[in-house]
Design a protein around this motif. Sequence first.
Motif, short mmCIF file in Angstrom:
data_model
loop_
_atom_site.label_atom_id
_atom_site.label_comp_id
_atom_site.label_asym_id
_atom_site.label_seq_id
_atom_site.Cartn_x
_atom_site.Cartn_y
_atom_site.Cartn_z
N VAL A 35 0.83 -1.20 0.00
CA VAL A 35 0.00 0.00 0.00
C VAL A 35 0.87 1.25 0.00
N CYS A 36 1.92 1.24 0.81
CA CYS A 36 2.84 2.39 0.83
C CYS A 36 3.54 2.55 -0.51
N GLY A 37 3.96 1.44 -1.11
CA GLY A 37 4.60 1.50 -2.42
C GLY A 37 3.66 2.00 -3.50
N ALA A 38 2.40 1.57 -3.45
CA ALA A 38 1.42 2.03 -4.43
C ALA A 38 1.15 3.53 -4.25
N SER A 39 1.12 3.98 -3.01
CA SER A 39 0.92 5.41 -2.76
C SER A 39 2.09 6.23 -3.29
N LEU A 40 3.29 5.74 -3.07
CA LEU A 40 4.47 6.42 -3.60
C LEU A 40 4.46 6.40 -5.12
N GLY A 41 4.04 5.28 -5.70
CA GLY A 41 3.92 5.19 -7.15
C GLY A 41 2.90 6.17 -7.70
N LEU A 42 1.79 6.34 -7.00
CA LEU A 42 0.78 7.31 -7.41
C LEU A 42 1.35 8.72 -7.39
#
Length: 55
Positions: A35-42
């Motif tokens: 989830v943190c990685g996806a947020s950073l990717g966003l």
Amino acid sequence: MIGTLIVFAAISVGGMIGWFLGSPGGTMGSYFAGVCGASLGLYLGRKLQKRLPED
């Protein structure tokens, strides 16, 4: 159109990297890191999208 694809790809790659980095912490650790990685990717994908020229 291409900007949307870039954002989706950045979210997917960020989530995948987060999942693999969190895997030593078990399933829950992988989930939270994903989830943190996806947020950073966003975040990074949106920054890249804004730098692209308009269609």
